[in-house]
Motif scaffolding. Structure first.
Motif, PDB file in Angstrom:
ATOM      1  N   UNK A  71       2.347  17.999   0.034  1.00 51.33           N
ATOM      2  CA  UNK A  71       3.655  17.794   0.647  1.00 51.33           C
ATOM      3  C   UNK A  71       3.597  17.001   1.951  1.00 51.33           C
ATOM      4  N   UNK A  72       2.738  17.411   2.853  1.00 56.98           N
ATOM      5  CA  UNK A  72       2.692  16.761   4.163  1.00 56.98           C
ATOM      6  C   UNK A  72       2.248  15.312   4.045  1.00 56.98           C
ATOM      7  N   UNK A  73       1.235  15.060   3.233  1.00 55.08           N
ATOM      8  CA  UNK A  73       0.767  13.685   3.053  1.00 55.08           C
ATOM      9  C   UNK A  73       1.854  12.824   2.405  1.00 55.08           C
ATOM     10  N   UNK A  74       2.560  13.390   1.444  1.00 57.78           N
ATOM     11  CA  UNK A  74       3.637  12.649   0.777  1.00 57.78           C
ATOM     12  C   UNK A  74       4.771  12.353   1.763  1.00 57.78           C
ATOM     13  N   UNK A  75       5.110  13.328   2.601  1.00 59.51           N
ATOM     14  CA  UNK A  75       6.170  13.110   3.584  1.00 59.51           C
ATOM     15  C   UNK A  75       5.771  12.053   4.609  1.00 59.51           C
TER      16      UNK A  75
ATOM     17  N   UNK B 294       7.680  21.129  -5.022  1.00 57.31           N
ATOM     18  CA  UNK B 294       7.223  20.149  -4.028  1.00 57.31           C
ATOM     19  C   UNK B 294       8.047  18.864  -4.061  1.00 57.31           C
ATOM     20  N   UNK B 295       8.283  18.347  -5.249  1.00 54.18           N
ATOM     21  CA  UNK B 295       9.017  17.082  -5.353  1.00 54.18           C
ATOM     22  C   UNK B 295      10.441  17.249  -4.835  1.00 54.18           C
TER      23      UNK B 295
ATOM     24  N   UNK C 225       2.704  20.375  -8.908  1.00 53.79           N
ATOM     25  CA  UNK C 225       1.731  21.219  -8.211  1.00 53.79           C
ATOM     26  C   UNK C 225       0.635  20.411  -7.532  1.00 53.79           C
ATOM     27  N   UNK C 226       0.429  19.166  -7.951  1.00 56.11           N
ATOM     28  CA  UNK C 226      -0.621  18.323  -7.382  1.00 56.11           C
ATOM     29  C   UNK C 226      -0.191  17.619  -6.103  1.00 56.11           C
ATOM     30  N   UNK C 227       1.098  17.626  -5.803  1.00 57.31           N
ATOM     31  CA  UNK C 227       1.603  16.886  -4.655  1.00 57.31           C
ATOM     32  C   UNK C 227       1.211  17.574  -3.348  1.00 57.31           C
TER      33      UNK C 227
ATOM     34  N   UNK D 186       0.832  -1.211   0.000  1.00 52.10           N
ATOM     35  CA  UNK D 186       0.000   0.000   0.000  1.00 52.10           C
ATOM     36  C   UNK D 186       0.864   1.256   0.000  1.00 52.10           C
ATOM     37  N   UNK D 187       1.922   1.240   0.816  1.00 51.10           N
ATOM     38  CA  UNK D 187       2.814   2.394   0.900  1.00 51.10           C
ATOM     39  C   UNK D 187       3.524   2.598  -0.429  1.00 51.10           C
ATOM     40  N   UNK D 188       3.981   1.522  -1.024  1.00 48.51           N
ATOM     41  CA  UNK D 188       4.643   1.629  -2.325  1.00 48.51           C
ATOM     42  C   UNK D 188       3.690   2.177  -3.379  1.00 48.51           C
ATOM     43  N   UNK D 189       2.427   1.758  -3.316  1.00 47.06           N
ATOM     44  CA  UNK D 189       1.427   2.275  -4.255  1.00 47.06           C
ATOM     45  C   UNK D 189       1.226   3.769  -4.052  1.00 47.06           C
ATOM     46  N   UNK D 190       1.212   4.214  -2.789  1.00 46.54           N
ATOM     47  CA  UNK D 190       1.087   5.643  -2.499  1.00 46.54           C
ATOM     48  C   UNK D 190       2.259   6.418  -3.090  1.00 46.54           C
ATOM     49  N   UNK D 191       3.466   5.886  -2.919  1.00 47.29           N
ATOM     50  CA  UNK D 191       4.650   6.569  -3.422  1.00 47.29           C
ATOM     51  C   UNK D 191       4.679   6.587  -4.948  1.00 47.29           C
ATOM     52  N   UNK D 192       4.249   5.512  -5.556  1.00 46.95           N
ATOM     53  CA  UNK D 192       4.166   5.481  -7.025  1.00 46.95           C
ATOM     54  C   UNK D 192       3.151   6.496  -7.540  1.00 46.95           C
ATOM     55  N   UNK D 193       2.060   6.640  -6.814  1.00 43.92           N
ATOM     56  CA  UNK D 193       1.047   7.629  -7.208  1.00 43.92           C
ATOM     57  C   UNK D 193       1.623   9.034  -7.148  1.00 43.92           C
ATOM     58  N   UNK D 194       2.382   9.306  -6.088  1.00 46.65           N
ATOM     59  CA  UNK D 194       3.026  10.614  -5.966  1.00 46.65           C
ATOM     60  C   UNK D 194       4.011  10.827  -7.104  1.00 46.65           C
ATOM     61  N   UNK D 195       4.728   9.769  -7.457  1.00 44.88           N
ATOM     62  CA  UNK D 195       5.695   9.863  -8.534  1.00 44.88           C
ATOM     63  C   UNK D 195       5.063  10.191  -9.872  1.00 44.88           C
ATOM     64  N   UNK D 196       3.795   9.820 -10.037  1.00 40.60           N
ATOM     65  CA  UNK D 196       3.099  10.076 -11.301  1.00 40.60           C
ATOM     66  C   UNK D 196       2.403  11.433 -11.318  1.00 40.60           C
ATOM     67  N   UNK D 197       2.320  12.101 -10.171  1.00 40.83           N
ATOM     68  CA  UNK D 197       1.616  13.379 -10.103  1.00 40.83           C
ATOM     69  C   UNK D 197       2.464  14.522 -10.655  1.00 40.83           C
ATOM     70  N   UNK D 198       1.785  15.530 -11.172  1.00 35.97           N
ATOM     71  CA  UNK D 198       2.461  16.777 -11.504  1.00 35.97           C
ATOM     72  C   UNK D 198       2.912  17.434 -10.206  1.00 35.97           C
TER      73      UNK D 198
END
Length: 283
Positions: A24-28, A193-194, A20-22, A6-18
């Protein structure tokens, strides 16, 4: 709790985002969860919501409105009052290099951390009200810049949300680079953000390498590459670390990806030679 998948899926989703869409706090938080998948993120999500709610309440106070709350100075004060005051966030000056200071879960638990980790929380607070704010890659010390009505203020989350004047920045620059250094436009460059997430994780990676914990450092670089698959520098680092660990297949894959994404000819030449050596060792 979240499984590693699940965590890896979350990180992959972030990796695919533009960029400006990230969020920050949720990604961290997702990055922090990589080291403790057994820990629920629910309490941390609730804390982020509490920060947003406190910001909303503070911004609506009549006293602030009468004092010109919509002004830049007042917004800076609200941010400092909530983050350094109500929630007591501060920089860790005693154990600056502690790995916990770059792990957003532990930063929230302990209410202290590195400049970039605290900046992520300040940015979350400001953006919860739709305020324009960004990271600034100032030499030696990460800060943030808040905008309003054509004006901007540089804020230091590590120092209680203090607004830094030009004299403060000049003094810090000289302390970081040398007495002859002078402020340049590049010192005020915005950080996306990235790249803020990469800087946060890079702090962890550097400390792990210094401690000789290469397996953990490799895992950190791998998750960096999930959220920033085009970050050529980290493909190279992943390859070098895996090579030192004897993980030759992983090293070959990472170095091959570096060659696909990098335009640094000097490094490309070096990596191509290393890749050739690894390929021969695998035969």
């Amino acid at each position: 709790m979240n499984s590693s998948a699940d965590i890896e899926a979350d990180l992959n989703r972030i990796g695919a985002q533009a960029d400006a869409e990230i969020d920050l706090a949720e990604a961290a938080l997702a990055l922090a969860a990589s080291d403790r998948p057994e820990t629920s993120r629910h309490a941390y999500h609730a804390h982020l919501a509490a920060i947003a709610d406190a910001m909303k309440q503070a911004a609506a106070l009549p006293a602030l409105a009468h004092a010109g709350q919509e002004g830049l100075d007042a917004r800076c004060q609200v941010l400092a009052d909530i983050m350094a005051g109500e929630f007591a966030y501060r920089g860790d000056r005693v154990n600056y290099d502690d790995l916990q200071n770059a792990d957003l879960m532990r930063v929230i638990d302990r209410r202290q951390g590195l400049p970039v980790a605290l900046a992520i929380l300040y940015i979350h607070a400001a953006r919860s009200l739709g305020w324009a704010i960004e990271g600034v890659n100032f030499p030696g010390h990460f800060v943030i810049r808040l905008f309003h009505e054509g004006k901007a203020a540089i804020i230091d989350p590590f120092d209680g949300g203090r607004v830094l004047e030009t004299g403060d920045l000049r003094q810090r620059l000289k302390a970081a680079i040398g007495d002859t250094a002078e402020l340049q436009p590049s010192h005020y460059a915005a950080v996306g953000n990235r790249d803020i997430l990469l800087r946060l994780q890079n702090n962890i990676k550097v400390r792990l390498i210094q401690d000789g914990d290469l397996p953990h450092a490799a895992a950190v670089v791998e998750r960096i590459l999930l959220v920033a698959p085009q970050a050529a520098t980290f493909w190279r680092e992943a390859g070098l670390i895996h090579s030192r660990l004897g993980n030759l297949l992983a090293a070959r894959l990472a170095l091959s990806r570096f060659l696909e994404t990098s335009d640094n000819e000097a490094q490309r030449h070096q990596v191509a030679r290393l890749l050739q050596d690894i390929t021969q060792r695998l035969q």
